[in-house]
Design a protein around this motif. Sequence first.
Motif, PDB file in Angstrom:
ATOM      1  N   SER A 252     -36.324  -5.491  37.241  1.00 14.65           N
ATOM      2  CA  SER A 252     -34.770  -5.536  37.733  1.00 14.65           C
ATOM      3  C   SER A 252     -34.062  -6.555  36.752  1.00 14.65           C
ATOM      4  O   SER A 252     -33.317  -7.437  37.305  1.00 14.65           O
ATOM      5  CB  SER A 252     -34.550  -5.775  39.154  1.00 14.65           C
ATOM      6  OG  SER A 252     -35.297  -4.794  39.769  1.00 14.65           O
ATOM      7  N   GLY A 253     -34.439  -6.902  35.628  1.00 11.34           N
ATOM      8  CA  GLY A 253     -33.953  -7.807  34.756  1.00 11.34           C
ATOM      9  C   GLY A 253     -34.489  -9.326  34.769  1.00 11.34           C
ATOM     10  O   GLY A 253     -33.721 -10.193  34.395  1.00 11.34           O
ATOM     11  N   LEU A 254     -35.383  -9.531  35.755  1.00 10.32           N
ATOM     12  CA  LEU A 254     -35.901 -10.978  35.906  1.00 10.32           C
ATOM     13  C   LEU A 254     -36.467 -11.625  34.999  1.00 10.32           C
ATOM     14  O   LEU A 254     -36.351 -13.004  34.734  1.00 10.32           O
ATOM     15  CB  LEU A 254     -36.450 -10.978  37.360  1.00 10.32           C
ATOM     16  CG  LEU A 254     -35.487 -10.600  38.626  1.00 10.32           C
ATOM     17  CD1 LEU A 254     -36.208 -10.677  39.883  1.00 10.32           C
ATOM     18  CD2 LEU A 254     -34.274 -11.429  38.610  1.00 10.32           C
ATOM     19  N   TRP A 255     -37.489 -10.750  34.310  1.00 10.19           N
ATOM     20  CA  TRP A 255     -38.398 -11.436  33.338  1.00 10.19           C
ATOM     21  C   TRP A 255     -39.089 -10.361  32.709  1.00 10.19           C
ATOM     22  O   TRP A 255     -39.242  -9.408  33.238  1.00 10.19           O
ATOM     23  CB  TRP A 255     -39.292 -12.412  33.776  1.00 10.19           C
ATOM     24  CG  TRP A 255     -40.418 -12.794  32.935  1.00 10.19           C
ATOM     25  CD1 TRP A 255     -41.639 -12.643  32.952  1.00 10.19           C
ATOM     26  CD2 TRP A 255     -40.124 -13.628  31.543  1.00 10.19           C
ATOM     27  NE1 TRP A 255     -42.406 -13.156  31.978  1.00 10.19           N
ATOM     28  CE2 TRP A 255     -41.174 -13.778  31.172  1.00 10.19           C
ATOM     29  CE3 TRP A 255     -38.988 -14.052  31.257  1.00 10.19           C
ATOM     30  CZ2 TRP A 255     -41.481 -14.409  29.878  1.00 10.19           C
ATOM     31  CZ3 TRP A 255     -39.006 -15.165  29.853  1.00 10.19           C
ATOM     32  CH2 TRP A 255     -40.190 -15.280  29.512  1.00 10.19           C
ATOM     33  N   GLN A 256     -39.596 -10.519  31.270  1.00  9.54           N
ATOM     34  CA  GLN A 256     -40.209  -9.759  30.611  1.00  9.54           C
ATOM     35  C   GLN A 256     -40.856 -10.173  29.603  1.00  9.54           C
ATOM     36  O   GLN A 256     -40.292 -11.334  28.904  1.00  9.54           O
ATOM     37  CB  GLN A 256     -39.239  -8.644  29.889  1.00  9.54           C
ATOM     38  CG  GLN A 256     -38.371  -9.119  29.108  1.00  9.54           C
ATOM     39  CD  GLN A 256     -37.112  -8.181  28.729  1.00  9.54           C
ATOM     40  OE1 GLN A 256     -36.836  -7.587  29.594  1.00  9.54           O
ATOM     41  NE2 GLN A 256     -36.749  -8.091  27.249  1.00  9.54           N
ATOM     42  N   ASP A 257     -41.946  -9.734  29.015  1.00  6.23           N
ATOM     43  CA  ASP A 257     -42.830 -10.135  27.727  1.00  6.23           C
ATOM     44  C   ASP A 257     -42.302  -9.313  26.738  1.00  6.23           C
ATOM     45  O   ASP A 257     -42.392  -9.653  25.455  1.00  6.23           O
ATOM     46  CB  ASP A 257     -44.197 -10.045  28.016  1.00  6.23           C
ATOM     47  CG  ASP A 257     -44.706 -11.414  28.811  1.00  6.23           C
ATOM     48  OD1 ASP A 257     -44.256 -12.424  28.484  1.00  6.23           O
ATOM     49  OD2 ASP A 257     -45.536 -11.259  29.753  1.00  6.23           O
ATOM     50  N   TYR A 258     -42.135  -7.880  26.866  1.00  4.16           N
ATOM     51  CA  TYR A 258     -41.614  -6.872  25.787  1.00  4.16           C
ATOM     52  C   TYR A 258     -40.723  -5.774  26.293  1.00  4.16           C
ATOM     53  O   TYR A 258     -40.616  -5.690  27.977  1.00  4.16           O
ATOM     54  CB  TYR A 258     -43.071  -6.445  25.250  1.00  4.16           C
ATOM     55  CG  TYR A 258     -43.819  -5.397  26.321  1.00  4.16           C
ATOM     56  CD1 TYR A 258     -43.851  -4.092  26.082  1.00  4.16           C
ATOM     57  CD2 TYR A 258     -44.885  -6.147  26.957  1.00  4.16           C
ATOM     58  CE1 TYR A 258     -44.501  -3.272  27.156  1.00  4.16           C
ATOM     59  CE2 TYR A 258     -45.487  -5.446  27.697  1.00  4.16           C
ATOM     60  CZ  TYR A 258     -45.510  -4.049  27.796  1.00  4.16           C
ATOM     61  OH  TYR A 258     -46.029  -3.189  28.652  1.00  4.16           O
ATOM     62  N   THR A 259     -40.258  -5.176  25.677  1.00  9.44           N
ATOM     63  CA  THR A 259     -39.164  -4.056  26.271  1.00  9.44           C
ATOM     64  C   THR A 259     -39.804  -2.740  26.184  1.00  9.44           C
ATOM     65  O   THR A 259     -40.835  -2.587  25.327  1.00  9.44           O
ATOM     66  CB  THR A 259     -37.976  -3.901  25.410  1.00  9.44           C
ATOM     67  OG1 THR A 259     -38.071  -3.921  23.922  1.00  9.44           O
ATOM     68  CG2 THR A 259     -37.241  -5.387  25.714  1.00  9.44           C
ATOM     69  N   LEU A 260     -39.252  -1.556  26.606  1.00  6.78           N
ATOM     70  CA  LEU A 260     -39.760  -0.350  26.479  1.00  6.78           C
ATOM     71  C   LEU A 260     -38.794   0.691  26.264  1.00  6.78           C
ATOM     72  O   LEU A 260     -37.680   0.389  26.420  1.00  6.78           O
ATOM     73  CB  LEU A 260     -40.266   0.133  28.141  1.00  6.78           C
ATOM     74  CG  LEU A 260     -41.513  -0.511  28.797  1.00  6.78           C
ATOM     75  CD1 LEU A 260     -41.490  -0.274  30.273  1.00  6.78           C
ATOM     76  CD2 LEU A 260     -42.824  -0.060  28.035  1.00  6.78           C
ATOM     77  N   ALA A 265     -34.808   7.393  25.577  1.00  7.82           N
ATOM     78  CA  ALA A 265     -34.070   6.397  26.461  1.00  7.82           C
ATOM     79  C   ALA A 265     -34.637   4.939  26.278  1.00  7.82           C
ATOM     80  O   ALA A 265     -35.584   4.641  26.315  1.00  7.82           O
ATOM     81  CB  ALA A 265     -34.403   6.734  28.288  1.00  7.82           C
ATOM     82  N   GLY A 266     -33.899   4.099  25.954  1.00 10.09           N
ATOM     83  CA  GLY A 266     -34.059   2.686  25.430  1.00 10.09           C
ATOM     84  C   GLY A 266     -33.992   2.559  23.948  1.00 10.09           C
ATOM     85  O   GLY A 266     -33.821   3.591  23.248  1.00 10.09           O
ATOM     86  N   GLU A 267     -33.805   1.203  23.805  1.00 12.20           N
ATOM     87  CA  GLU A 267     -33.707   0.920  22.219  1.00 12.20           C
ATOM     88  C   GLU A 267     -34.661   0.084  21.696  1.00 12.20           C
ATOM     89  O   GLU A 267     -35.748  -0.369  22.465  1.00 12.20           O
ATOM     90  CB  GLU A 267     -32.475   0.181  22.186  1.00 12.20           C
ATOM     91  CG  GLU A 267     -31.215   0.699  22.643  1.00 12.20           C
ATOM     92  CD  GLU A 267     -30.641   1.949  21.574  1.00 12.20           C
ATOM     93  OE1 GLU A 267     -31.052   1.967  20.388  1.00 12.20           O
ATOM     94  OE2 GLU A 267     -30.291   2.951  22.274  1.00 12.20           O
ATOM     95  N   SER A 268     -35.120   0.216  20.265  1.00  9.80           N
ATOM     96  CA  SER A 268     -36.363  -0.676  19.690  1.00  9.80           C
ATOM     97  C   SER A 268     -35.593  -1.810  18.753  1.00  9.80           C
ATOM     98  O   SER A 268     -34.695  -1.349  18.147  1.00  9.80           O
ATOM     99  CB  SER A 268     -37.131   0.384  19.072  1.00  9.80           C
ATOM    100  OG  SER A 268     -36.385   1.139  17.840  1.00  9.80           O
ATOM    101  N   ASP A 269     -36.198  -2.523  18.650  1.00  6.03           N
ATOM    102  CA  ASP A 269     -35.868  -3.843  18.020  1.00  6.03           C
ATOM    103  C   ASP A 269     -37.042  -4.259  17.283  1.00  6.03           C
ATOM    104  O   ASP A 269     -37.933  -4.965  17.974  1.00  6.03           O
ATOM    105  CB  ASP A 269     -35.177  -5.068  18.910  1.00  6.03           C
ATOM    106  CG  ASP A 269     -34.791  -6.052  18.075  1.00  6.03           C
ATOM    107  OD1 ASP A 269     -34.607  -6.326  16.989  1.00  6.03           O
ATOM    108  OD2 ASP A 269     -34.165  -7.117  18.692  1.00  6.03           O
ATOM    109  N   ALA A 310     -44.495   0.619  12.522  1.00  7.19           N
ATOM    110  CA  ALA A 310     -43.615  -0.137  11.528  1.00  7.19           C
ATOM    111  C   ALA A 310     -42.507  -0.633  11.746  1.00  7.19           C
ATOM    112  O   ALA A 310     -41.951  -1.847  11.100  1.00  7.19           O
ATOM    113  CB  ALA A 310     -43.271   1.229  10.504  1.00  7.19           C
ATOM    114  N   LYS A 311     -41.976  -0.454  13.097  1.00  6.42           N
ATOM    115  CA  LYS A 311     -40.999  -1.110  13.679  1.00  6.42           C
ATOM    116  C   LYS A 311     -41.123  -2.117  14.794  1.00  6.42           C
ATOM    117  O   LYS A 311     -40.371  -2.500  15.500  1.00  6.42           O
ATOM    118  CB  LYS A 311     -39.805   0.042  14.258  1.00  6.42           C
ATOM    119  CG  LYS A 311     -39.338   0.977  12.893  1.00  6.42           C
ATOM    120  CD  LYS A 311     -38.580   1.972  13.400  1.00  6.42           C
ATOM    121  CE  LYS A 311     -38.297   3.205  12.403  1.00  6.42           C
ATOM    122  NZ  LYS A 311     -37.660   4.175  13.112  1.00  6.42           N
TER     123      LYS A 311
END
Length: 439
Positions: A252-260, A265-269, A310-311
């Motif tokens: 719920s947006g409180l903390w993260q080490d990495y994204t999914l 659905a979702g973005e990569s950076d 690669a990304k």
Amino acid sequence: MYYKTTLESISKHTVPAWFEDAKLGIFIHWGMYSVPAWATPNYELGGAPAGFDWLKNNPYAEWYMNSLRIKGSPTYEHHAETYGTDFPYEGFLDMWKAEKWDPKAWAALLKKIGAKYIVPVTKHHDGLCLWNSRFTDYTTMRQGPKRDIVGELAAAVREEGIRFGVYYSGLLDWRFTYSPITKDNDTNAHENCTYAYADYAYNQFMELVNLFKPDILWNDIGWPEKGRDDLIKLFAYYYNAVPGGLVNDRWSGLWQDYTLREYQAGESDYKNKWENTRGIGLSFGYNAQENETHLLSHHKLVSLLLDTVAKNGNLLINIGPKADGTIPKEQESRLLALGEWLDAHGDGIYGTRPYERQHEKTENGVDIYFTKKEKALFVFLDNVPAGDSTIIVKGLGGKADSMQSMDGKKLSFAAQDQDLAVSFKNITPDHFPLGFRVV
């Protein structure tokens, strides 16, 4: 480092090197939803057309319980015809025997294909716990398989040197609710948004940490609103108990080490660590309605790993075992093909980091990917035309004499001013990506 129960302290946690290096993980969705093994194959998450009722026509077989609650859904109609309207979802638990399950065989397969970590479901949205939890009797130790699935699997994969994470459905537990989720925002305004459920979820996550010391806490959907103030305590306790552990971004947006990213659905950076997850087909849980048209091809699975790595991502590819504990052959064959490719090209995958150039596309549709490891540069060419061809890679002409093919293919390299010409012969249609190393 010792972490205190403050956001300031938690924020000092960084992604551990093992996760940066791992690149390939295996998700495992196995539960009593594997008994009906039914959903309507249609679209990838994030790829449905506007106006499509995703939840009524959910292609995720592990959502069978929720789909069944939606009167008139394809799942409801199938269930009524096959099992009868009076047959409850919970009745599938007594039918789930897992009679052919061999956790050591699973672990050996995962080792063979090159998986560096796994994340099995410990409790999905249907509320069934796959370990011997002291907070509920609704477990696979007491019903169904009568086995501690999480504990047995953890021991088996760690014996093979594979890291072990845990998936847990934090926000949703349909045994605490009565009405179906029919809209996306229903997940945040449901009957399980209570102090009682928040405490239950917190206690079970703490139990998983204490029992299994998991390398990843993989929470799903979000976290109960009433318990969000407790999450910092959970993270601090976990980081102190498991040095090298990490958490995903579904809190719920409180903390993260990495994204999914899940399917589409979702973005990569590429500047930040992320994980790409999806099933080999359109579902995570085993769906007997899927056929070859719904599955990633062997080639596309390899391409997906390459594009992800690669990304700056890890690929968490899912397997959905059958109710008896066997892995479907069509899934196994793809995993073995991926492992065979990694046997030859793994040096350019494992332990690498993103290069300043991640992905480029030539005019004739060839995809060029780059990775790096210390002073080495790795270049991969995907979707190379069948037969004989020459591909131009910009800016590498000065290093034409230092190229080495990674899989024994006889590739020829020549400088064209500042660029590199890579020539291929006798390439078969739909050939897997070809890689070479700049020494």
